[in-house]
Every structure is written in C-alpha cells, then in structure tokens.
Design a protein around this motif. Structure first.
Motif, PDB file in Angstrom:
ATOM      1  N   GLU A  73      56.242 -29.782  45.075  1.00 24.27           N
ATOM      2  CA  GLU A  73      56.134 -28.594  45.923  1.00 24.27           C
ATOM      3  C   GLU A  73      54.803 -28.579  46.654  1.00 24.27           C
ATOM      4  O   GLU A  73      54.733 -28.354  47.864  1.00 24.27           O
ATOM      5  CB  GLU A  73      56.292 -27.311  45.077  1.00 24.27           C
ATOM      6  CG  GLU A  73      56.185 -26.065  45.951  1.00 24.27           C
ATOM      7  CD  GLU A  73      56.397 -24.768  45.180  1.00 24.27           C
ATOM      8  OE1 GLU A  73      56.724 -24.828  43.978  1.00 24.27           O
ATOM      9  OE2 GLU A  73      56.224 -23.704  45.803  1.00 24.27           O
ATOM     10  N   SER A  74      53.718 -28.845  45.890  1.00 22.86           N
ATOM     11  CA  SER A  74      52.403 -28.817  46.528  1.00 22.86           C
ATOM     12  C   SER A  74      52.250 -29.975  47.525  1.00 22.86           C
ATOM     13  O   SER A  74      51.617 -29.836  48.568  1.00 22.86           O
ATOM     14  CB  SER A  74      51.323 -28.805  45.452  1.00 22.86           C
ATOM     15  OG  SER A  74      50.422 -29.833  45.641  1.00 22.86           O
ATOM     16  N   GLU A  75      52.864 -31.138  47.216  1.00 23.63           N
ATOM     17  CA  GLU A  75      52.828 -32.254  48.175  1.00 23.63           C
ATOM     18  C   GLU A  75      53.509 -31.864  49.479  1.00 23.63           C
ATOM     19  O   GLU A  75      53.036 -32.182  50.554  1.00 23.63           O
ATOM     20  CB  GLU A  75      53.562 -33.473  47.616  1.00 23.63           C
ATOM     21  CG  GLU A  75      52.759 -34.415  46.788  1.00 23.63           C
ATOM     22  CD  GLU A  75      51.543 -34.987  47.501  1.00 23.63           C
ATOM     23  OE1 GLU A  75      50.516 -35.061  46.816  1.00 23.63           O
ATOM     24  OE2 GLU A  75      51.588 -35.331  48.711  1.00 23.63           O
ATOM     25  N   LEU A  76      54.622 -31.151  49.357  1.00 28.49           N
ATOM     26  CA  LEU A  76      55.381 -30.786  50.557  1.00 28.49           C
ATOM     27  C   LEU A  76      54.701 -29.675  51.348  1.00 28.49           C
ATOM     28  O   LEU A  76      54.547 -29.760  52.568  1.00 28.49           O
ATOM     29  CB  LEU A  76      56.788 -30.316  50.170  1.00 28.49           C
ATOM     30  CG  LEU A  76      57.808 -31.386  49.817  1.00 28.49           C
ATOM     31  CD1 LEU A  76      59.040 -30.750  49.170  1.00 28.49           C
ATOM     32  CD2 LEU A  76      58.232 -32.149  51.067  1.00 28.49           C
ATOM     33  N   PHE A  77      54.308 -28.613  50.619  1.00 26.62           N
ATOM     34  CA  PHE A  77      53.868 -27.405  51.334  1.00 26.62           C
ATOM     35  C   PHE A  77      52.365 -27.149  51.243  1.00 26.62           C
ATOM     36  O   PHE A  77      51.871 -26.189  51.828  1.00 26.62           O
ATOM     37  CB  PHE A  77      54.632 -26.179  50.794  1.00 26.62           C
ATOM     38  CG  PHE A  77      56.121 -26.370  50.777  1.00 26.62           C
ATOM     39  CD1 PHE A  77      56.787 -26.807  51.916  1.00 26.62           C
ATOM     40  CD2 PHE A  77      56.872 -26.145  49.629  1.00 26.62           C
ATOM     41  CE1 PHE A  77      58.165 -27.008  51.912  1.00 26.62           C
ATOM     42  CE2 PHE A  77      58.253 -26.342  49.624  1.00 26.62           C
ATOM     43  CZ  PHE A  77      58.899 -26.779  50.769  1.00 26.62           C
TER      44      PHE A  77
ATOM     45  N   HIS B  91      48.592 -26.560  48.930  1.00 29.00           N
ATOM     46  CA  HIS B  91      48.244 -25.532  47.934  1.00 29.00           C
ATOM     47  C   HIS B  91      46.874 -24.948  48.241  1.00 29.00           C
ATOM     48  O   HIS B  91      46.102 -25.500  49.023  1.00 29.00           O
ATOM     49  CB  HIS B  91      48.292 -26.099  46.502  1.00 29.00           C
ATOM     50  CG  HIS B  91      47.307 -27.208  46.246  1.00 29.00           C
ATOM     51  ND1 HIS B  91      47.699 -28.483  45.871  1.00 29.00           N
ATOM     52  CD2 HIS B  91      45.959 -27.241  46.293  1.00 29.00           C
ATOM     53  CE1 HIS B  91      46.629 -29.239  45.716  1.00 29.00           C
ATOM     54  NE2 HIS B  91      45.562 -28.512  45.971  1.00 29.00           N
ATOM     55  N   MET B  92      46.605 -23.783  47.594  1.00 29.86           N
ATOM     56  CA  MET B  92      45.313 -23.127  47.755  1.00 29.86           C
ATOM     57  C   MET B  92      44.444 -23.480  46.547  1.00 29.86           C
ATOM     58  O   MET B  92      44.957 -23.693  45.444  1.00 29.86           O
ATOM     59  CB  MET B  92      45.479 -21.601  47.822  1.00 29.86           C
ATOM     60  CG  MET B  92      46.469 -21.115  48.854  1.00 29.86           C
ATOM     61  SD  MET B  92      46.090 -21.701  50.517  1.00 29.86           S
ATOM     62  CE  MET B  92      44.622 -20.735  50.864  1.00 29.86           C
ATOM     63  N   LYS B  93      43.149 -23.491  46.797  1.00 31.38           N
ATOM     64  CA  LYS B  93      42.192 -23.748  45.717  1.00 31.38           C
ATOM     65  C   LYS B  93      42.479 -22.802  44.536  1.00 31.38           C
ATOM     66  O   LYS B  93      42.703 -21.607  44.737  1.00 31.38           O
ATOM     67  CB  LYS B  93      40.793 -23.494  46.278  1.00 31.38           C
ATOM     68  CG  LYS B  93      39.682 -23.760  45.318  1.00 31.38           C
ATOM     69  CD  LYS B  93      38.362 -23.535  46.035  1.00 31.38           C
ATOM     70  CE  LYS B  93      37.234 -23.574  45.040  1.00 31.38           C
ATOM     71  NZ  LYS B  93      35.954 -23.347  45.660  1.00 31.38           N
ATOM     72  N   GLY B  94      42.509 -23.347  43.325  1.00 37.85           N
ATOM     73  CA  GLY B  94      42.658 -22.516  42.122  1.00 37.85           C
ATOM     74  C   GLY B  94      44.088 -22.082  41.822  1.00 37.85           C
ATOM     75  O   GLY B  94      44.337 -21.361  40.865  1.00 37.85           O
ATOM     76  N   SER B  95      45.065 -22.553  42.640  1.00 33.19           N
ATOM     77  CA  SER B  95      46.436 -22.076  42.411  1.00 33.19           C
ATOM     78  C   SER B  95      47.049 -22.692  41.158  1.00 33.19           C
ATOM     79  O   SER B  95      48.008 -22.182  40.619  1.00 33.19           O
ATOM     80  CB  SER B  95      47.311 -22.346  43.628  1.00 33.19           C
ATOM     81  OG  SER B  95      47.230 -23.695  43.989  1.00 33.19           O
ATOM     82  N   PHE B  96      46.526 -23.816  40.700  1.00 29.40           N
ATOM     83  CA  PHE B  96      46.945 -24.371  39.409  1.00 29.40           C
ATOM     84  C   PHE B  96      45.804 -25.260  38.911  1.00 29.40           C
ATOM     85  O   PHE B  96      44.889 -25.587  39.688  1.00 29.40           O
ATOM     86  CB  PHE B  96      48.271 -25.143  39.506  1.00 29.40           C
ATOM     87  CG  PHE B  96      48.288 -26.227  40.571  1.00 29.40           C
ATOM     88  CD1 PHE B  96      47.823 -27.513  40.311  1.00 29.40           C
ATOM     89  CD2 PHE B  96      48.769 -25.948  41.853  1.00 29.40           C
ATOM     90  CE1 PHE B  96      47.850 -28.491  41.291  1.00 29.40           C
ATOM     91  CE2 PHE B  96      48.786 -26.928  42.835  1.00 29.40           C
ATOM     92  CZ  PHE B  96      48.325 -28.207  42.549  1.00 29.40           C
ATOM     93  N   THR B  97      45.854 -25.627  37.628  1.00 28.22           N
ATOM     94  CA  THR B  97      44.770 -26.445  37.072  1.00 28.22           C
ATOM     95  C   THR B  97      44.715 -27.741  37.868  1.00 28.22           C
ATOM     96  O   THR B  97      45.731 -28.399  38.049  1.00 28.22           O
ATOM     97  CB  THR B  97      45.074 -26.799  35.577  1.00 28.22           C
ATOM     98  OG1 THR B  97      45.813 -25.749  35.043  1.00 28.22           O
ATOM     99  CG2 THR B  97      43.830 -27.129  34.817  1.00 28.22           C
ATOM    100  N   GLY B  98      43.532 -28.072  38.335  1.00 28.55           N
ATOM    101  CA  GLY B  98      43.402 -29.314  39.101  1.00 28.55           C
ATOM    102  C   GLY B  98      43.395 -29.068  40.609  1.00 28.55           C
ATOM    103  O   GLY B  98      43.052 -29.961  41.375  1.00 28.55           O
ATOM    104  N   ALA B  99      43.736 -27.833  41.017  1.00 24.57           N
ATOM    105  CA  ALA B  99      43.707 -27.545  42.457  1.00 24.57           C
ATOM    106  C   ALA B  99      42.274 -27.131  42.815  1.00 24.57           C
ATOM    107  O   ALA B  99      41.964 -25.946  42.911  1.00 24.57           O
ATOM    108  CB  ALA B  99      44.702 -26.442  42.795  1.00 24.57           C
TER     109      ALA B  99
END
Ligand SMILES: Nc1ncnc2c1ncn2[C@@H]1O[C@H](COP(=O)(O)OP(=O)(O)OP(=O)(O)O)[C@@H](O)[C@H]1O
Ligand SMILES: [Mg+2]
Length: 467
Positions: free
Chosen positions: A210-214, A216-224
């Motif tokens: 999902e994050s590859e396609l669309f 992601h925002m900083k902090g939206s999941f561990t590692g972001a």
C-alpha cells in the motif's frame, strides 16, 4: 553493401544539416532525427547501418538513447560526439556500445574517416552471421518482434489504444512479453516523456504494498522515518504498470478501485486526498475471470481494469514467430557475448519449432543465449540442443512424412501427430470443442475423451479457455 544508410541525431538543426549535406555528397543515404526519441521512432523505417549522435539533447540524453538503440538493434554502429565529455563519460559510452567518440567541434574529414571505419566494422560483424536469416523490418514493432497474424493484430491494437488514457489489462502466460507490450503502449502515447513506473504486486510484501503504491507520511508506521512518494505519484503525467495484479490482496484491491474511480489517492497516514493523472496498465498471467468466480478478485475492479483487454497468445500458438526470434536472439547474443554463431540447421530449427515452450519467449531467449555462449561459433545443430529436445520424437511434419535417418518410435510419433492436429483444431476454433470435432471429423464425445486421456486441456491458452 548496395546502399549505406546513416542517421544523424542532433537537436541543433545547423549541425544536422551540415553533416547531412557532407555525407550525402559522399554517397551515403542520410536520415535526420532531432533527438533520441525521434530517432528511435524512425529507426526501423529508415534501417540505418550507422548512427551519429550528439550527447546533449532534450527529452532523452545521448547515453540513454544509445542504450535503448543498442537494446533494440545491437548491430547498428554508433558514433557519438559532444562538446562536454570527460573520461568517465567516454567509458560509459563505450560500455553502452558506442563504437567511437569524438569531441565537438570536429573536422568533417575526421567524421568521414570514422564513418567509413564504422561501416567496415558493420560489414565485418554482419558477415559473422550471414547465415542467420535476415529479419525484415516489418517483423519489428517498437521493442518487439513478431510477424504472426496474432502478433500483428496485437501491434495494431497497441497503436490504436496508445494515445487514449483508457486502462489496459494485459493477459498472457509467463514470458509472453506482457511487460514489453506495456512499455510499447507507454512509448507510443503522449505520456512517453514522463515516467513509466512498474510495480510488481507479487514481489512486494503485502504490508508494504500500500505504501509503495500510494506513499506514506512520516511516522505513519514503524520505520516510516520520512514522508515518501508512492509509485502512483512517481508516475504522475506518465503510466503505472501494475504487474501480477492477480496477486493483490482483496483489502488493497478496494483501495485501488477507489483510486481508479476518483483519480485521487490518500498516502498512508494522511487524510488529504491528492489528485493524480496516471495511465494505468495492468498485467497478469492468471485467469482473472476464474479468480473473480472464486471471490479472490473483485469483480468491479476487474471490469475497471479491463476496459481494453489485450491477450498475448503463448508462443506455441504463433509458431511462425519462432524462427524470427531465433535469428534475432542469435544476433543479439553474438554481439553481446562476442561470439560468431552463423545460424542454425533445419533439423534443430524444426525441433525448436515443434516444442511447446511452456516458458514462452523468455525460455526461448534463455536457450538461445546458452547455445550461443556454449557453442561460440559455427552452426547450431540438433546435437547442440539440451537432452529434452534430443528425446523429442517430433519429426512428423504434415508436408514431410519421411522416416528420419535414425528411425523413430512409431507409436509416439503417431500419438504426437494426433496431439498436434487436435491442438491445431482447437486453436482454429478458439477452444470451441464442437467446432474442433467437426474439423477433425470426430464425434464431440470422442474428442473430449481424447483430450482427457492425453491431458491436452491443460495446454490450451487463457484465450482459448475463456472462449
Ligand atoms: N515480442 C517480443 N519481442 C522481443 N522480445 C520478447 C518478445 N516477447 C517477449 N520477449 C522477451 O522475453 C522475455 C520476457 O518478456 P516479458 O518480461 O515482457 O514477459 P512477461 O509476460 O512480462 O513475463 P512474466 O509473466 O514472467 O513477468 C524478455 O526478455 C523479453 O525481452
Ligand atoms: Mg512480467
């Protein structure tokens, strides 16, 4: 050589014209292109033996142009020039396959000398594979080869749909060329100067897709640890290629469907919708209709994706393309691996033409590479082929029913002859068994029995099965 054709590629009109006039005077047939993109579009029509190119050009730089040209037509000799070159650049150019590099400005006499050296080099390298049948220009389409009716129909369809923004779904077995078709559509569209961004649903873990396609925002999941753009945004203005779409999980299919409908996306962890302008091309080697029936693929998404369906037939349904592929691949690997294979003899060619190629063009390409590398020079013959071909008893041809020198196993030959005729009848009738039975003068039930006994149904293509 009867006529020597040269192409000059430069965005600077005056250089193009001076070189053109000078070489025409020296009896070369000269074509002009105003940049790399323009040259690639004209290459198969003009069919030059040598290309002279500037390196600083808009739209596509010279190095990228040389790489793409060499991937398409490795036999063409390339001379490059530029006003700004350094050692690394020259090394990159030679690695990409350029024959010679000149600093600009250059003397026309130096150019003349290098052109004639380049042409000499072309003649030498082409005499190394004179025995490889010449492929005529009509067998090339963009970066693809094929002259079977089925492939010509696909090339025509690609041309028709390229310029629209309609979503395309490419279906075909593994190795049939789905990615090449997707690239051809992009390269022929008005989006060609923007990105073509592939993403393979099978190669990326579900939780990251999902994050590859669309994005992601900083902090939206561990590692972001920072905001990140997704592939859709990278493809903005261009095309996204959703490969192996059949592997996408249902949850993400729903999100994708929303993007397709609204042309807006929401990066992971954001609540802001972003507008996107992307042409969507999807591909799969699975039968999506069956996945829909099994509730593994959303029906609404299937219809959204298959606005324009393109079904690429497996290689065994377009056997007339096999010799063309073999010639092209021998040429390609002779050059890439510096080998001198002159061709392939008829018994070996017959065997390759009657094999079923479950891995399609990719399998054929890999085999030719292996044969060229291992043999190195001379003519490829039956004994050079791997064992599975040696054991094939395929020497019964409709037009040539002669007993092979070493004899054959009558039962297997007859059974194989029968299989081939049954498959041909099914191909002709697009999988319709009643029609195929009529073609074979059999009862439908007898044909069904034979198919079951011989386990032939599994060999039918996606297109034939869905018909
Ligand atoms: N018509 C063609 N002309 C030239 N090369 C081809 C053609 N079709 C396929 N190939 C070659 O065969 C190989 C496989 O092609 P491609 O990757 O496009 O297949 P695919 O259908 O996407 O396969 P997969 O389902 O396994 O991803 C590539 O090396 C490609 O260059
Ligand atoms: Mg692929």
């Amino acid at each position: 050589m009867d006529e020597v054709r040269v192409m000059i590629v430069d965005d600077d009109k005056s250089t193009r014209e001076i070189v053109s006039m000078f070489l025409s005077h020296k009896k070369y047939k000269v074509f002009q292109a105003f940049d790399g993109q323009d040259a690639l579009e004209k290459i198969n029509l003009t069919d030059p033996q040598l290309v002279i190119t500037d390196l600083m050009m808009p739209r596509m730089n010279g190095l990228e142009f040389i790489k793409r040209l060499k991937a398409m037509r490795p036999e063409i000799v390339v001379l490059a020039y530029s006003a700004f070159a350094n050692f690394e650049m020259t090394a990159d150019l030679l690695k990409a396959g350029a024959f010679f590099y000149m600093a600009k400005p250059f003397e026309l006499s130096v150019l003349e000398l290098q052109v004639s050296r380049g042409i000499e080099h072309y003649s030498l390298q082409s005499s190394a594979f004179n025995a490889v049948p010449h492929i005529n220009n009509q067998s090339y389409f963009q970066n693809m080869i094929g002259h079977s009716k089925k492939m010509l129909a696909i090339f025509e369809l690609i041309e028709k749909v390229a310029d629209s923004d309609a979503t395309v779904l490419i279906q075909g077995e593994s190795g049939t060329g789905k990615e090449l078709v997707a690239r051809a559509i992009h390269d022929l569209s008005k989006r060609k100067n923007k990105n073509f961004v592939p993403i393979n649903s099978a190669a990326i873990p579900d939780e990251l897709l999902e994050s590859e396609l669309f994005g992601h925002m900083k902090g939206s999941f561990t590692g972001a640890i920072a905001n990140r753009l997704g592939r859709f945004e990278l493809a903005d203005g261009g095309s996204i290629f959703l490969d192996e779409i059949g592997e996408m999980k249902i949850r993400l299919q729903a999100k994708l469907l929303r993007v397709l409908q609204t042309r807006e996306l929401e990066p992971v962890g954001s609540h802001q919708l972003k507008k996107i302008d992307v042409r969507i091309i999807a591909a799969t080697n699975q039968n999506l209709e069956r996945l829909v029936a099994a509730k593994e693929f959303r029906e609404d998404l299937y219809y959204r994706l298959s606005v324009i369906p393109i079904v690429i037939p497996p290689l065994r349904e377009r056997r007339e393309d096999i010799p063309v592929f073999i010639s092209r691949f021998i040429e390609k690997f002779n050059l890439a691996c510096k080998k001198k294979i002159k061709g392939i003899d008829s018994p070996a060619m017959d065997m390759l033409c009657s094999y079923d190629w479950p891995g399609n063009v990719r399998e054929l390409e890999n085999l030719v590479e292996c044969l060229v590398v291992l043999k190195g020079s001379g003519i490829i013959s039956r004994n050079d082929l791997p064992e599975k071909f040696q054991n094939m008893k395929t020497l019964v041809k409709n037009e040539d029913l002669t007993l092979p020198e070493n004899g054959l196993c009558l039962n297997s030959a007859v059974s194989e002859f029968e299989d081939r005729l049954i498959m041909q009848a099914l191909e002709k009738s697009a999988g319709n068994k009643k029609e195929a039975a009529i073609l074979l003068n059999l009862k439908r039930t007898t044909l069904l029995e034979k198919l079951k006994k011989k386990n032939l149904a599994g060999k039918l293509s996606v297109s034939a099965l869905s018909a």
